[in-house]
Design an enzyme around this catalytic site. Structure first.
Site, PDB file in Angstrom:
ATOM      1  N   GLU A 156      19.123  88.969 -29.718  1.00 59.54           N
ATOM      2  CA  GLU A 156      20.421  89.523 -29.345  1.00 59.54           C
ATOM      3  C   GLU A 156      21.495  89.180 -30.361  1.00 59.54           C
ATOM      4  O   GLU A 156      22.368  89.989 -30.669  1.00 59.54           O
ATOM      5  CB  GLU A 156      20.831  89.042 -27.946  1.00 59.54           C
ATOM      6  N   GLY A 202      23.357  90.681 -42.726  1.00 58.73           N
ATOM      7  CA  GLY A 202      24.814  90.695 -42.805  1.00 58.73           C
ATOM      8  C   GLY A 202      25.470  89.755 -41.801  1.00 58.73           C
ATOM      9  O   GLY A 202      24.805  89.163 -40.939  1.00 58.73           O
ATOM     10  N   TYR A 220      28.949  88.461 -24.061  1.00 61.86           N
ATOM     11  CA  TYR A 220      27.837  89.410 -24.165  1.00 61.86           C
ATOM     12  C   TYR A 220      26.496  88.688 -24.252  1.00 61.86           C
ATOM     13  O   TYR A 220      25.574  88.968 -23.484  1.00 61.86           O
ATOM     14  CB  TYR A 220      28.045  90.305 -25.392  1.00 61.86           C
ATOM     15  N   ASP A 260      28.505  95.832 -24.459  1.00 65.71           N
ATOM     16  CA  ASP A 260      28.626  96.005 -25.903  1.00 65.71           C
ATOM     17  C   ASP A 260      29.144  97.415 -26.162  1.00 65.71           C
ATOM     18  O   ASP A 260      29.610  98.096 -25.242  1.00 65.71           O
ATOM     19  CB  ASP A 260      27.283  95.751 -26.597  1.00 65.71           C
ATOM     20  N   CYS A 262      23.007 114.987 -23.520  1.00 63.41           N
ATOM     21  CA  CYS A 262      23.368 114.956 -22.101  1.00 63.41           C
ATOM     22  C   CYS A 262      22.286 115.539 -21.196  1.00 63.41           C
ATOM     23  O   CYS A 262      22.082 115.068 -20.072  1.00 63.41           O
ATOM     24  CB  CYS A 262      24.681 115.702 -21.873  1.00 63.41           C
TER      25      CYS A 262
END
Length: 368
Positions: free
Chosen positions: A40, A84, A123, A141, A202
């Site tokens: 995570e 990163g 989170y 998130d 959708c």
């Protein structure tokens, strides 16, 4: 339909979709607290295509929280290379050290306990607590924010603290009590694969019949674009101190400014470059060369235009001159010498790697 029935419908339809369509990610096969935590943190602001191979190598090299707590900086930097935002790795290790030293290696068992771990925010704590301990707490998130804002047709005030509280309250109101971890993963999965930022699918969404944005034909407006700070243009110079006779380069851990707490080349402004030139006037054994070409790099809201300066040490016996030069300029201490051929393996930031590439591409221009 009352609120309880509606909440149950959200969870039931979402979980049925998740059971059929979820991606078989490596950390989902067998629930492991350590693996959940690592994946995570890695996944924040990084695509899964990049995370998956890095995660596998990370837990192979550091299989336990004890290994993470005691790993050296070079190992951690190399395992995180390419992901990163290296501060995440440092915070992950700080958390591991805290768990080993203060909790005797025992992982926290609840959401509130995880919030006490250094570097662990709302989170991450919610993800771990729901997946590993079945605690009914929603995680929020960017993906979850997008799903909820479309379900409620929220086109304003989504990204502020009050807006995020609305998102979190709604997610907590519909989360499954029986399968909270799967529910959280399903919400994130839906946002990543179906309820996408642009061109959402959708017609494939299990929550389409309950989505107000779909009903009102305003999915592209929900959520509103996240406010961005205006970009700032910055000119930076990377200093490469190269001991030519041994073909070694000086690196140090930067203590301030851009990329603080990472190992690499000292970074300086144009004004500080003038100080470098002044300091070298009386040191014939140290020769300054400004490399042709430049590199560009973005850090948060800064657009960096960079150049590289090479201080060439012409004799191997002049290490004292380098130390004096380094100290006069107040460059980060201590510094250490790395073989040029191995330099790329010691760097974790893409900016430093761009500097090395520029150096190697132009080495023949001034190596004589």
């Amino acid at each position: 339909m009352d609120e309880c029935q509606s909440a149950n419908q959200y969870a039931r339809e979402l979980l049925a979709w998740y059971d059929k369509h979820h991606r078989p990610l490596p950390w989902r096969q067998n629930i492991n607290i350590y693996h959940t935590w690592v994946c995570e943190v890695m996944s924040q602001q990084t695509t899964l295509a990049v995370v998956i191979p890095k995660f596998s190598e990370f837990v192979k090299q550091l299989p336990t929280v004890y290994d993470l707590a005691t790993c050296d900086e070079d190992t951690l930097r190399q395992l995180w290379s390419g992901l990163g935002y290296y501060a995440r790795a440092r915070n992950l290790k700080k958390g591991a050290v805290f768990i080993v030293e203060h909790l005797k290696g025992r992982f926290p068992q609840s959401y509130n306990e995880w919030l006490k771990i250094p570097g662990c925010g709302l989170y991450t704590a919610a993800v771990i607590a729901s997946i590993c301990f079945h605690e009914k707490v929603a995680c929020v998130d960017g993906n979850v924010t997008r799903v909820v804002s479309r379900l409620l047709a929220l086109s304003k005030d989504v990204w502020s603290s009050s807006g995020q509280a609305v998102i979190r309250d709604f997610a907590n109101s519909i989360i499954s009590a029986e399968r909270p971890g799967d529910f959280n993963q399903a919400m994130m999965e839906l946002g990543a694969t179906v309820c996408r930022k642009t061109k959402p699918l959708c017609l494939l969404c299990p929550l389409r019949s309950q989505c107000l944005a779909f009903e009102k034909n305003c999915t592209e407006l929900c959520p509103p674009q996240k406010p961005r700070r205006d970009a700032v243009d910055v000119e930076l110079f990377a200093l490469i101190v190269w001991r030519k006779p041994t073909d070694t380069i000086a690196l140090a851990e930067r203590t301030k400014g851009f990329l603080a707490n990472t190992v690499g080349f000292p970074l300086m402004s144009k004004l500080e470059v003038l100080e470098v030139k002044t300091a070298l006037k009386s040191r014939e054994q140290l020769q300054l060369v400004e490399l042709p070409g430049a590199f560009t790099h973005n850090i948060t809201h800064h657009r960096i235009s960079g150049k590289a300066l090479v201080v060439r040490v012409v004799e191997d016996s002049n290490n004292a001159a380098v130390e004096d030069f380094w100290q006069i300029l107040g460059l980060p201490q201590p510094f250490y010498w790395i073989a040029n051929q191995a330099i790329a393996t010691k760097l974790s930031t893409s900016l430093d790697k761009k500097v090395v590439k520029l150096f190697h591409n132009t080495l023949s221009c001034y190596a004589q």
